[in-house]
Design a protein around this motif. Structure first.
Motif, PDB file in Angstrom:
ATOM      1  N   ASN A 141       0.922  -1.070  -0.075  1.00  8.08           N
ATOM      2  CA  ASN A 141       0.066  -0.090  -0.032  1.00  8.08           C
ATOM      3  C   ASN A 141       0.824   1.341  -0.018  1.00  8.08           C
ATOM      4  O   ASN A 141       0.488   2.358  -0.692  1.00  8.08           O
ATOM      5  N   SER A 142       1.799   1.127   0.812  1.00  4.87           N
ATOM      6  CA  SER A 142       2.925   2.616   0.856  1.00  4.87           C
ATOM      7  C   SER A 142       3.127   2.706  -0.642  1.00  4.87           C
ATOM      8  O   SER A 142       3.377   4.100  -0.816  1.00  4.87           O
ATOM      9  N   VAL A 143       3.646   1.728  -1.402  1.00  6.48           N
ATOM     10  CA  VAL A 143       4.035   2.118  -2.551  1.00  6.48           C
ATOM     11  C   VAL A 143       3.185   2.652  -3.693  1.00  6.48           C
ATOM     12  O   VAL A 143       2.918   3.298  -4.359  1.00  6.48           O
ATOM     13  N   LEU A 144       1.754   1.695  -3.574  1.00  8.22           N
ATOM     14  CA  LEU A 144       0.712   2.152  -4.341  1.00  8.22           C
ATOM     15  C   LEU A 144       0.227   3.660  -4.210  1.00  8.22           C
ATOM     16  O   LEU A 144      -0.045   4.466  -5.161  1.00  8.22           O
ATOM     17  N   ARG A 145       0.428   4.274  -2.880  1.00 11.15           N
ATOM     18  CA  ARG A 145       0.031   5.665  -2.654  1.00 11.15           C
ATOM     19  C   ARG A 145       1.011   6.543  -3.354  1.00 11.15           C
ATOM     20  O   ARG A 145       0.520   7.649  -3.596  1.00 11.15           O
ATOM     21  N   LYS A 146       2.051   6.361  -3.749  1.00 10.01           N
ATOM     22  CA  LYS A 146       2.852   7.071  -4.588  1.00 10.01           C
ATOM     23  C   LYS A 146       2.234   7.361  -5.721  1.00 10.01           C
ATOM     24  O   LYS A 146       2.730   8.354  -6.478  1.00 10.01           O
ATOM     25  N   LEU A 147       1.427   6.355  -6.412  1.00 14.19           N
ATOM     26  CA  LEU A 147       0.958   6.434  -7.790  1.00 14.19           C
ATOM     27  C   LEU A 147      -0.322   7.322  -7.590  1.00 14.19           C
ATOM     28  O   LEU A 147      -0.906   7.871  -8.827  1.00 14.19           O
ATOM     29  N   GLY A 148      -1.110   7.443  -6.537  1.00 14.44           N
ATOM     30  CA  GLY A 148      -2.397   8.153  -6.427  1.00 14.44           C
ATOM     31  C   GLY A 148      -3.002   7.835  -5.171  1.00 14.44           C
ATOM     32  O   GLY A 148      -2.568   7.118  -4.197  1.00 14.44           O
ATOM     33  N   THR A 149      -4.413   7.965  -5.028  1.00 11.85           N
ATOM     34  CA  THR A 149      -5.098   7.539  -3.798  1.00 11.85           C
ATOM     35  C   THR A 149      -5.697   6.068  -4.189  1.00 11.85           C
ATOM     36  O   THR A 149      -6.547   6.048  -4.976  1.00 11.85           O
ATOM     37  N   PRO A 150      -5.282   5.371  -3.403  1.00  5.99           N
ATOM     38  CA  PRO A 150      -5.750   3.799  -3.655  1.00  5.99           C
ATOM     39  C   PRO A 150      -6.796   3.424  -2.818  1.00  5.99           C
ATOM     40  O   PRO A 150      -7.125   3.991  -1.551  1.00  5.99           O
ATOM     41  N   THR A 151      -7.799   2.835  -3.457  1.00  2.00           N
ATOM     42  CA  THR A 151      -9.131   2.326  -2.886  1.00  2.00           C
ATOM     43  C   THR A 151      -9.158   0.887  -2.958  1.00  2.00           C
ATOM     44  O   THR A 151      -9.212   0.466  -4.099  1.00  2.00           O
ATOM     45  N   PHE A 152      -9.203   0.086  -1.788  1.00  2.00           N
ATOM     46  CA  PHE A 152      -9.554  -1.364  -2.044  1.00  2.00           C
ATOM     47  C   PHE A 152     -10.795  -1.809  -1.902  1.00  2.00           C
ATOM     48  O   PHE A 152     -11.497  -1.238  -0.892  1.00  2.00           O
ATOM     49  N   LEU A 153     -11.398  -2.454  -2.880  1.00  2.00           N
ATOM     50  CA  LEU A 153     -12.638  -2.695  -2.872  1.00  2.00           C
ATOM     51  C   LEU A 153     -13.355  -3.975  -2.613  1.00  2.00           C
ATOM     52  O   LEU A 153     -14.495  -3.990  -2.051  1.00  2.00           O
ATOM     53  N   GLY A 154     -12.451  -4.877  -2.237  1.00  2.00           N
ATOM     54  CA  GLY A 154     -12.755  -6.453  -1.675  1.00  2.00           C
ATOM     55  C   GLY A 154     -12.092  -7.291  -2.351  1.00  2.00           C
ATOM     56  O   GLY A 154     -11.131  -7.137  -3.514  1.00  2.00           O
ATOM     57  N   ASN A 155     -12.328  -8.724  -1.815  1.00  2.00           N
ATOM     58  CA  ASN A 155     -11.419  -9.660  -2.233  1.00  2.00           C
ATOM     59  C   ASN A 155     -11.640 -10.259  -3.517  1.00  2.00           C
ATOM     60  O   ASN A 155     -10.895 -10.854  -4.377  1.00  2.00           O
ATOM     61  N   ASP A 156     -13.023 -10.033  -4.140  1.00  2.00           N
ATOM     62  CA  ASP A 156     -13.188 -10.376  -5.580  1.00  2.00           C
ATOM     63  C   ASP A 156     -12.470  -9.417  -6.743  1.00  2.00           C
ATOM     64  O   ASP A 156     -12.741  -8.262  -6.645  1.00  2.00           O
ATOM     65  N   PRO A 157     -11.623 -10.383  -7.253  1.00  2.00           N
ATOM     66  CA  PRO A 157     -10.768  -9.318  -8.324  1.00  2.00           C
ATOM     67  C   PRO A 157     -11.465  -8.811  -9.458  1.00  2.00           C
ATOM     68  O   PRO A 157     -11.064  -7.882  -9.936  1.00  2.00           O
ATOM     69  N   GLY A 158     -12.874  -8.963  -9.502  1.00  2.00           N
ATOM     70  CA  GLY A 158     -13.687  -8.458 -10.729  1.00  2.00           C
ATOM     71  C   GLY A 158     -14.256  -7.103 -10.140  1.00  2.00           C
ATOM     72  O   GLY A 158     -15.203  -6.695 -10.904  1.00  2.00           O
TER      73      GLY A 158
END
Length: 284
Positions: A141-158
């Motif tokens: 997550n700390s890396v992904l935050r460098k790209l933008g604002t991350p939002t995790f939606l759930g365990n379903d990859p779809g």
């Protein structure tokens, strides 16, 4: 970090990671891309397999998921035990297929959707949606935050893909409406430049309706307190007539009116515009 793909978006992702101080390995089918990244400290891998071997986190951003599968599936052994984050646009079923393949090969898989233009990457305004392996998302997550604002939606990859295409669909509808409006006003000797701020105001007004209409949709109740579908339908007819009179294509306004006509025929004429969702829930 490893970044596979240096197209418009992939290049900016790699550039942002590099600027944030992360050691970054890059690979692209066309070796001529990204020379300036190499000059600033990125490492160019000779092959996708070599690039994957360089990092525990592998981000892929290429043309489409078909190309993505062709790229990563022969490299299952190299990816085993690593995290694969797919920021390539695709469908929810494709995300599910890749996730299933990844699980078989002990690859942590996270599907993503970038809701931003390349020039927004690296800012808080760049919304990036993720779904899939929660542990892998949290780990990086700390890396992904460098790209933008991350939002995790759930365990379903779809879960990320439908939101991606929903936003794109709205964008194209807005842009098509703008282009039709510009063609109409140009026929009256009004420049597109002069029209733009007027339409921006109209878009802002429309945006203000969305939350209320969303509540109506969720509640299944559509009071026509502001303007009924029948009222909108009359204005749609005026738009078609004006376009006809000025020699401008009526394809788009006729498509819009056709949806409203069906809604009125179903008895929704006195309902709010949001009731027209009934026309989009299933094909004709």
């Amino acid at each position: 970090m490893t970044l596979l793909g240096l197209g418009l978006m992939g290049y900016v992702l790699a550039d942002t990671l590099l600027a944030a101080g992360h050691p970054t390995t890059v690979w692209n089918r066309s070796t001529g891309k990204g020379a300036d990244l190499i000059g600033r400290g990125a490492r160019r891998a000779a092959s996708a397999g070599e690039a994957i071997a360089a990092s525990s986190l592998v981000i892929v951003c290429i043309t489409d998921n078909n190309a993505g599968r062709e790229l990563v599936q022969p490299l299952a052994a190299e990816l085993r035990g690593r995290t694969l984050i797919n920021l390539t646009s695709g469908s929810s079923s494709e995300a599910g297929d890749i996730s299933g393949w990844a699980a078989q090969h002990e690859i942590a898989y996270v599907d993503g959707a970038v809701l931003a233009a390349p020039d927004g990457i690296g800012t808080d305004e760049a919304a990036i949606l993720y779904s899939g392996d929660r542990d892998a998302f949290d780990q990086h997550n700390s890396v992904l935050r460098k790209l933008g604002t991350p939002t995790f939606l759930g365990n379903d990859p779809g879960l990320a893909a439908p939101r991606d295409v929903a936003v794109l669909g709205m964008m194209w509808n807005i842009l098509n409406a703008f282009l039709h409006a510009a063609a109409l006003l140009q026929s009256a000797s009004v420049s597109a430049t002069a029209l733009a701020p007027v339409l921006e105001g109209g878009i802002a007004t429309t945006t203000g309706w969305l939350a209320g209409y969303a509540e109506q949709i969720d509640a299944g109740a559509f009071p026509g307190d502001d303007a009924t579908i029948a009222t909108h339908l009359a204005a749609m007819t005026q738009l078609i007539d004006e376009s006809n009179a000025r020699g401008v294509s009526t394809d788009l306004p006729r498509q819009i009116k056709a949806v409203a006509d069906r809604a009125v025929a179903e008895g929704l004429g006195r309902s709010s515009y949001a009731a027209m969702i009934s026309q989009f829930r299933s094909p004709e």
